[in-house]
Design an enzyme around this catalytic site. Structure first.
Site, PDB file in Angstrom:
ATOM      1  N   HIS A 152      23.600  18.581  73.015  1.00  0.00           N
ATOM      2  CA  HIS A 152      23.978  18.487  74.431  1.00  0.00           C
ATOM      3  C   HIS A 152      23.800  17.050  74.931  1.00  0.00           C
ATOM      4  O   HIS A 152      24.711  16.476  75.561  1.00  0.00           O
ATOM      5  CB  HIS A 152      23.113  19.456  75.239  1.00  0.00           C
ATOM      6  CG  HIS A 152      23.263  19.329  76.725  1.00  0.00           C
ATOM      7  ND1 HIS A 152      23.968  20.232  77.487  1.00  0.00           N
ATOM      8  CD2 HIS A 152      22.769  18.412  77.596  1.00  0.00           C
ATOM      9  CE1 HIS A 152      23.918  19.869  78.758  1.00  0.00           C
ATOM     10  NE2 HIS A 152      23.187  18.768  78.852  1.00  0.00           N
ATOM     11  N   GLU A 153      22.650  16.452  74.650  1.00  0.00           N
ATOM     12  CA  GLU A 153      22.387  15.088  75.111  1.00  0.00           C
ATOM     13  C   GLU A 153      23.296  14.073  74.422  1.00  0.00           C
ATOM     14  O   GLU A 153      23.783  13.126  75.052  1.00  0.00           O
ATOM     15  CB  GLU A 153      20.920  14.725  74.886  1.00  0.00           C
ATOM     16  CG  GLU A 153      19.933  15.567  75.681  1.00  0.00           C
ATOM     17  CD  GLU A 153      20.199  15.540  77.174  1.00  0.00           C
ATOM     18  OE1 GLU A 153      20.675  14.501  77.687  1.00  0.00           O
ATOM     19  OE2 GLU A 153      19.959  16.569  77.831  1.00  0.00           O
ATOM     20  N   GLU A 161      27.529  18.825  83.011  1.00  0.00           N
ATOM     21  CA  GLU A 161      26.560  19.650  82.295  1.00  0.00           C
ATOM     22  C   GLU A 161      27.258  20.802  81.571  1.00  0.00           C
ATOM     23  O   GLU A 161      26.922  21.125  80.426  1.00  0.00           O
ATOM     24  CB  GLU A 161      25.496  20.182  83.250  1.00  0.00           C
ATOM     25  CG  GLU A 161      24.583  19.116  83.834  1.00  0.00           C
ATOM     26  CD  GLU A 161      23.842  18.334  82.772  1.00  0.00           C
ATOM     27  OE1 GLU A 161      23.527  18.908  81.703  1.00  0.00           O
ATOM     28  OE2 GLU A 161      23.579  17.144  82.999  1.00  0.00           O
ATOM     29  N   HIS A 172      26.677  13.820  76.044  1.00  0.00           N
ATOM     30  CA  HIS A 172      26.712  12.958  77.229  1.00  0.00           C
ATOM     31  C   HIS A 172      26.980  11.513  76.829  1.00  0.00           C
ATOM     32  O   HIS A 172      27.732  10.797  77.500  1.00  0.00           O
ATOM     33  CB  HIS A 172      25.375  13.030  77.974  1.00  0.00           C
ATOM     34  CG  HIS A 172      25.186  14.267  78.793  1.00  0.00           C
ATOM     35  ND1 HIS A 172      26.155  14.797  79.604  1.00  0.00           N
ATOM     36  CD2 HIS A 172      24.098  15.081  78.937  1.00  0.00           C
ATOM     37  CE1 HIS A 172      25.686  15.871  80.220  1.00  0.00           C
ATOM     38  NE2 HIS A 172      24.446  16.072  79.828  1.00  0.00           N
TER      39      HIS A 172
END
Length: 306
Positions: free
Chosen positions: A140-141, A215, A144
């Protein structure tokens, strides 16, 4: 370099529109400062310097604020191994790896581009998550970073912060120095406060609209890259539940960085801040991962790490 994280055209459009609108607000903000300080040279130099510092040193600022420190492979071999594997799968540069000695389970990414990025996790997160769950959070990070929305949020946040400071400055200057000013100066200060307040409010709403979507985009990209949306759903449920049990007073410092976190630092119970959260609700995120799980034909049910 293009990573293998699935591109998100809607995220790109939202980032472009957000930056454009914030750019217009920035022009209005600069005009207000010129009126206040009566020196456009000073305003441009100070604003450009602060924006440049925010862009170039955002990773160091965030790490310092959240008590993070860079860690080498010898100290956290398993953490490095997971990030190495994900970066190899995604075909992207490996970011700097950092750990924050905080009990609050969370993670964040920062940096101006994929070649100058930092991914930081808290010790509370490392203690609580299973390997598959940690992989989902790190994916997930990394998404980004790959989508470059970290840099957009960093720049976008700058305008709101400075506008907020101007509002406070104008308010206290008028409060404590109003008696020594003529009527024209008072009108100018009132105008500056009004413009700055409007800039802050609009940037606040724009940033949250973008942040909530990014997100969801990061959750999608992470689930598709790892092929295990159920593990990410399990991590979300676990992290959000544990954060909700932490007293709100202990989360106040962290709340300033909510836009960067994997999960927002919000306490339990109804709170006005939830209406303006930087993140979509846990239910929205879990529902989306459930749909992805069905599309991928994942054997494990969403919310359970398989």
């Amino acid at each position: 370099m293009q990573s293998r994280f699935r591109s998100d055209r809607r995220l790109t459009v939202r980032m472009t529109v957000t930056l454009f609108l914030l750019g217009l607000l920035y022009v209005a903000f600069i005009a207000a400062l010129v009126v206040l300080l009566k020196s456009w040279v000073l305003v441009v130099v100070v604003a450009a310097g602060m924006l440049g510092a925010q862009y170039w040193f955002s990773d160091r600022i965030a790490l310092f604020a959240m008590r993070g420190r860079v860690v080498e492979r010898e100290e956290y071999p398993e953490l490095h191994a997971v990030i190495d594997r994900l970066c190899a799968i995604a075909d992207m540069p490996k970011p700097v790896v950092a750990v924050s000695n905080m009990d609050m389970p969370n993670a964040f990414a920062t940096g101006r581009n994929p070649d100058n990025a930092v991914v930081c996790v808290t010790t509370g997160l490392l203690r609580r998550l299973e390997p598959a769950e940690l992989e989902g959070v790190l994916a997930h990070e990394l998404s980004h970073v790959a989508h470059k929305d970290v840099a957009v949020i960093t720049v976008a946040s700058f305008l709101g912060v400075i506008a907020g400071l101007i509002v406070r400055f104008a308010f206290y200057s008028q409060l404590f120095g109003g008696g020594r000013r003529d009527q024209n100066t008072a009108v100018v200060f009132a105008a500056v406060m009004g413009v700055s307040a409007a800039v802050y409010a609009l940037s606040f709403l724009l940033i949250r609209a973008l942040s909530r979507y990014r997100e969801l985009a990061a959750d999608r990209a992470a689930a598709q890259l790892t092929g295990r949306p159920s593990a990410l759903a399990s991590a979300l449920t676990k992290v959000s539940g544990d954060i909700a049990r932490i007293p709100t007073k202990d989360l106040r410092t962290a709340q300033a960085f909510n836009a960067f976190y994997f999960a927002p630092a919000l306490g339990s119970g109804p709170d006005l801040a939830r209406l303006f959260s930087t993140h979509p609700s846990l239910e929205q995120r879990i529902d989306q991962l459930g749909r992805i799980s069905a599309e991928l034909g994942e054997a494990a049910r969403p919310g359970k790490a398989g």
